[in-house]
Design a protein around this motif. Sequence first.
Motif, PDB file in Angstrom:
ATOM      1  N   TYR A 328       0.831  -1.201   0.000  1.00 15.42           N
ATOM      2  CA  TYR A 328       0.000   0.000   0.000  1.00 15.42           C
ATOM      3  C   TYR A 328       0.869   1.257   0.000  1.00 15.42           C
ATOM      4  O   TYR A 328       0.605   2.210  -0.719  1.00 15.42           O
ATOM      5  CB  TYR A 328      -0.915   0.016   1.226  1.00 15.42           C
ATOM      6  N   SER A 342       4.542  -3.695   3.660  1.00 15.89           N
ATOM      7  CA  SER A 342       3.462  -4.579   3.204  1.00 15.89           C
ATOM      8  C   SER A 342       2.323  -4.495   4.200  1.00 15.89           C
ATOM      9  O   SER A 342       2.508  -4.808   5.381  1.00 15.89           O
ATOM     10  CB  SER A 342       3.952  -6.017   3.081  1.00 15.89           C
ATOM     11  N   SER A 343       1.145  -4.049   3.740  1.00 13.01           N
ATOM     12  CA  SER A 343       0.019  -3.881   4.656  1.00 13.01           C
ATOM     13  C   SER A 343      -0.542  -5.237   5.098  1.00 13.01           C
ATOM     14  O   SER A 343      -0.505  -5.575   6.288  1.00 13.01           O
ATOM     15  CB  SER A 343      -1.071  -3.020   4.003  1.00 13.01           C
ATOM     16  N   THR A 344      -1.005  -6.055   4.183  1.00 11.96           N
ATOM     17  CA  THR A 344      -1.591  -7.343   4.565  1.00 11.96           C
ATOM     18  C   THR A 344      -0.530  -8.333   5.026  1.00 11.96           C
ATOM     19  O   THR A 344      -0.841  -9.295   5.727  1.00 11.96           O
ATOM     20  CB  THR A 344      -2.380  -7.940   3.395  1.00 11.96           C
ATOM     21  N   ASP A 346       1.884  -7.410   6.979  1.00 12.01           N
ATOM     22  CA  ASP A 346       2.290  -6.929   8.309  1.00 12.01           C
ATOM     23  C   ASP A 346       3.807  -6.876   8.452  1.00 12.01           C
ATOM     24  O   ASP A 346       4.353  -7.245   9.491  1.00 12.01           O
ATOM     25  CB  ASP A 346       1.724  -7.834   9.408  1.00 12.01           C
ATOM     26  N   SER A 365       0.932  -6.599  12.710  1.00 11.20           N
ATOM     27  CA  SER A 365      -0.145  -5.645  12.487  1.00 11.20           C
ATOM     28  C   SER A 365       0.112  -4.909  11.179  1.00 11.20           C
ATOM     29  O   SER A 365       1.257  -4.823  10.720  1.00 11.20           O
ATOM     30  CB  SER A 365      -0.223  -4.643  13.647  1.00 11.20           C
ATOM     31  N   TYR A 366      -0.960  -4.389  10.583  1.00  9.95           N
ATOM     32  CA  TYR A 366      -0.849  -3.733   9.275  1.00  9.95           C
ATOM     33  C   TYR A 366       0.280  -2.706   9.247  1.00  9.95           C
ATOM     34  O   TYR A 366       0.464  -1.942  10.190  1.00  9.95           O
ATOM     35  CB  TYR A 366      -2.150  -2.993   8.939  1.00  9.95           C
ATOM     36  N   TYR A 368       0.693   0.138   6.929  1.00  8.44           N
ATOM     37  CA  TYR A 368       0.335   1.104   5.890  1.00  8.44           C
ATOM     38  C   TYR A 368       1.426   2.159   5.759  1.00  8.44           C
ATOM     39  O   TYR A 368       1.621   2.756   4.705  1.00  8.44           O
ATOM     40  CB  TYR A 368      -0.984   1.803   6.236  1.00  8.44           C
ATOM     41  N   ASP A 382       3.213   0.917  12.800  1.00  6.63           N
ATOM     42  CA  ASP A 382       2.240  -0.090  12.410  1.00  6.63           C
ATOM     43  C   ASP A 382       0.876   0.219  12.998  1.00  6.63           C
ATOM     44  O   ASP A 382       0.714   1.149  13.794  1.00  6.63           O
ATOM     45  CB  ASP A 382       2.709  -1.495  12.795  1.00  6.63           C
ATOM     46  N   TYR A 383      -0.124  -0.574  12.595  1.00  6.08           N
ATOM     47  CA  TYR A 383      -1.497  -0.328  13.030  1.00  6.08           C
ATOM     48  C   TYR A 383      -1.717  -0.735  14.475  1.00  6.08           C
ATOM     49  O   TYR A 383      -2.737  -0.415  15.063  1.00  6.08           O
ATOM     50  CB  TYR A 383      -2.474  -1.047  12.105  1.00  6.08           C
ATOM     51  N   SER A 406      -2.940   3.964  16.134  1.00  7.05           N
ATOM     52  CA  SER A 406      -2.520   3.321  14.885  1.00  7.05           C
ATOM     53  C   SER A 406      -1.796   4.308  13.985  1.00  7.05           C
ATOM     54  O   SER A 406      -2.217   5.459  13.831  1.00  7.05           O
ATOM     55  CB  SER A 406      -3.740   2.762  14.149  1.00  7.05           C
ATOM     56  N   SER A 408      -0.768   5.312  10.288  1.00  3.03           N
ATOM     57  CA  SER A 408      -1.148   5.072   8.901  1.00  3.03           C
ATOM     58  C   SER A 408      -0.254   5.824   7.929  1.00  3.03           C
ATOM     59  O   SER A 408       0.021   5.349   6.834  1.00  3.03           O
ATOM     60  CB  SER A 408      -2.606   5.475   8.672  1.00  3.03           C
TER      61      SER A 408
END
Length: 471
Positions: A328, A342-344, A346, A365-366, A368, A382-383, A406, A408
Amino acid sequence: MRRAAVLLAAGALALAGCGGERQHASTVVVTRTVAASNPQPSSLPAIRHREQAILVAVVDGDSSTRVAGARVSVGGHTARTNRHGVAKLHVARRGAYVTTAAKRGYGTRSVRLPFRTHPLAALRIYRTALQWPLYGATPARTHVQSSMRVRPPFRVVWTRGVGSLMEFPAVVSDGVAYVGNYRETIRAISMRDGSVIWRHDTPHGKMASSLAISGGSVVVHGMDGYVRVLRRSDGHVLWSYRTGSPIESSPIVAHGLDVFGTWSGRIAALDLKTHRVRWSRADGCKITSSAAIVGGTVYIGDYCGRLLALDARTGAPRWTGRVNGRIYGTPAVAAGRVFVPSSTGDSLTAFSTRGRLLWRRGFGSYVYSSPATDHGRVFVGDYGGGFYALSARSGRTLWEVSAGGSVSGAAVVVDGVAYAGSLGHEIVGVAAPTGRVLVRFPHGEYVPVSGSGDRLLLHGYSRLYAVEAKR
């Protein structure tokens, strides 16, 4: 002659108390435009304009100190600024265009000065190294401003609302901050006092990217699929280009090309001079990542988890790397390494600039957040609310602090302080080498800071705060 002497004396008194000296040598060129007139009959004597003495002070726009040794020219008349940053010239009694071209790291600038009525004038110029012209501060998207010297504790100089969410930071050049909100309303804001110089509204527009300064233009990417190029002086739309797909990539300009990706998976290089696409590549996967450009190579990620390395001039592929989830955010490139969030997945992954996988660090964790990298360290949030410094060589954790919520937006480093904004509505500033928390600013959301000179812009949800270091 007596009147000219009085004017010079008054000008010298007015300038005597301003600013300190500047040691950087610069060049200032001042040209004069003369309206066309009917030729004089040969039998009549030529008409000569009376000349007047003028004083031009050349001032560093960020520090407000004088620039000594600058060359100032008005028409065919040339002089250098003295140790007080002031040049004295004799010109015809009419207005003149002033152009500056600095030798030591200053940009160029042209301003019309009304010498007929104001024989005493000041001109501000700006050091290129202290500006923030694009997302990530540099084409490598390192998110590091290495020349600014401003650290907490801070004092707020001015504040300005921008109407709705700022998901991406303001860019700054020559004393003006340019910022867009989620509704694609663009504002040009004075860095001196926060006043709005101009505002451009895009009907039914949406925006999820930053801007970029390119010469006398501001490049804007819209979620309606348009690239719009605005005139920096007044926000007027000079021209636009329709891609047919939403653009979330922030613009980056190299060799006159604006390189970006779209939701449809197209990567394009738009020529800002011809207004045509120089090259494009169909990737096949959604792209929200912005491009980084280093050494003639474009690095950009996609939702299929691929990092693409492309030739910046032709778009030809050089290599492809893979991470363990969709990309993302935006890669950062430094010291022969590419750091990719990498978001998904983590995680954060490091490649060599030749495509070799070096290490991968998971967070649980995500991710973004786009990473920042400086002095052998990589900074990322991270998220889960963590803000980390990792070793650029190995990926091991050097320190970890709570971001208050979080994370972002991208991490940012200025003057040895690493910043992160969080959805907990705050910005945290941490000493980059040690992890010691230096400041927690009670406003924030996505992005933390940008700025220029000796001022930072701290970004709240929909409000900018210009701050300086407390003296």
